[in-house]
Design an enzyme around this catalytic site. Structure first.
Site, PDB file in Angstrom:
ATOM      1  N   VAL A   1      11.604   9.917   2.168  1.00 31.04           N
ATOM      2  CA  VAL A   1      10.255   9.615   1.356  1.00 31.04           C
ATOM      3  C   VAL A   1       9.032   9.406   1.624  1.00 31.04           C
ATOM      4  O   VAL A   1       9.470   8.246   3.221  1.00 31.04           O
ATOM      5  CB  VAL A   1      10.955   8.215   0.751  1.00 31.04           C
ATOM      6  CG1 VAL A   1      10.286   7.305  -0.633  1.00 31.04           C
ATOM      7  CG2 VAL A   1      12.303   8.369   0.047  1.00 31.04           C
ATOM      8  N   LYS A   2       8.405   8.721   1.834  1.00 31.53           N
ATOM      9  CA  LYS A   2       6.949   8.337   2.763  1.00 31.53           C
ATOM     10  C   LYS A   2       6.702   7.005   2.417  1.00 31.53           C
ATOM     11  O   LYS A   2       5.906   6.585   1.326  1.00 31.53           O
ATOM     12  CB  LYS A   2       5.585   9.325   2.404  1.00 31.53           C
ATOM     13  CG  LYS A   2       4.870   9.237   3.376  1.00 31.53           C
ATOM     14  CD  LYS A   2       3.472  10.110   4.131  1.00 31.53           C
ATOM     15  CE  LYS A   2       2.368   9.590   5.325  1.00 31.53           C
ATOM     16  NZ  LYS A   2       3.163   8.957   6.256  1.00 31.53           N
TER      17      LYS A   2
END
Ligand code: PMP
Length: 301
Positions: free
Chosen positions: A155-156
């Protein structure tokens, strides 16, 4: 540091740059409940065209990040894509730029909030760093990468970057340009905001997806380019001592592009032929100077 453009985009509206704000009581400010992308647009002066590199891939990753964060609604790729194109035209960028869309939680809720979901986009001028040409120095950080079963690095998410920030600041304090972050088992993960490749006996090697890395679009691009260059590659665990004994080492990322590493903890490296070949093909592809990878580019004008 950056020259500020006239406009930003907030929840679909183009607004003056200064008006693209969130409230200090929002979950985003307190808990880092937001996700984002860093995308580049490359100005080709011969074509008088701005090419956005792998825009769809970035926006698909942004959708994936929102889903993983359990946001009550996902801001879809095509909405953000249209906003990005409109914003670039409104700012009339005719230069190489960095595009940053973020999706985050507004309102005043607590840690379990899943909405209201807001989003914003900025576009700013960003030429390549001089490190791309001269190479960078790196330190193996004593901070370890957050493991998947603590927080997924796939997940960014805003909050993930505090792990990177500790490593970056330690490196800077100790006089290095950046850091290389190891996993708890001692294998190599990635840099604070960039993936890493080593070259040994003309084979490209990069940490596999199970090494707590962001599934980097530039990393995938390098793997794709290596096929055209007939350079074999492997995705596998990399040991710390393999870094020190590599023939060549480089970082990659939308921001870092292809940046050679010239020293790690004082072990020196030449900027070698394989790195240069990949760098040349990369820049030709992003600037639209070859037709090979036209499908990676979105034209703005
Ligand atoms: N790893 C991290 C932690 C990053 O922040 C980035 C930059 N987005 C990368 C790798 C490189 O990813 P990409 O090539 O998709 O920009």
């Amino acid at each position: 540091m950056h020259s500020i453009p006239e406009y930003s985009c907030k929840n679909g509206d183009i607004v003056p740059f200064a008006d693209a704000t969130v409230h200090i009581l929002s979950p985003t400010v307190h808990y880092g409940t937001g996700v984002f992308e860093g995308i580049r647009g490359y100005w080709n002066d011969d074509d008088k065209q701005l090419y956005i590199f792998r825009l769809d891939d970035h926006l698909e990753r942004l959708e994936q990040s929102q889903r993983l964060m359990r946001f009550e609604r996902v801001i879809k790729k095509n909405i953000i894509k249209k906003n990005i194109l409109d914003l670039i035209k409104k700012n009339d960028h005719r230069e190489t730029i960095h595009i940053r869309p973020s999706v985050y939680l507004e309102g005043h809720g607590g840690i379990g909030s899943i909405g209201p979901v807001g989003y914003g986009i900025t576009t700013i001028s960003r030429p390549s760093s001089d490190l791309v040409t001269k190479g960078c120095t790196a330190q193996i950080s004593s901070w370890l990468r957050t493991p998947e079963n603590v927080m997924p690095m796939r997940v960014k998410a805003f909050a993930n970057y505090n792990n990177s920030r500790y490593a970056q600041l330690q490196a800077n304090t100790d006089g290095y340009d950046t850091a290389i972050i190891l996993n708890a088992d001692g294998t190599v993960s990635e840099g604070p905001g960039q993936c890493i490749f080593i070259i040994k006996d003309n084979v490209l090697i990069t940490p596999d997806i199970g090494s707590n890395i962001l599934e980097s679009i530039t990393r995938q691009t390098v793997l794709d380019l290596s096929l055209s260059l007939a350079i074999p590659y492997k995705e596998r665990k990399i040991l710390r001592s393999e870094l020190y004994t590599a023939d060549e080492v480089f970082f990659c990322g939308s921001g870092w592009e292809i940046t050679p590493i010239i020293s790690i903890d004082g072990y020196q490296f030449e900027i070698g032929d394989v790195t240069k070949k990949i760098q040349n093909l990369y820049f030709d592809s992003v600037y639209g100077k070859n037709d090979l990878y036209e499908y990676w580019r979105t034209s703005v004008y």
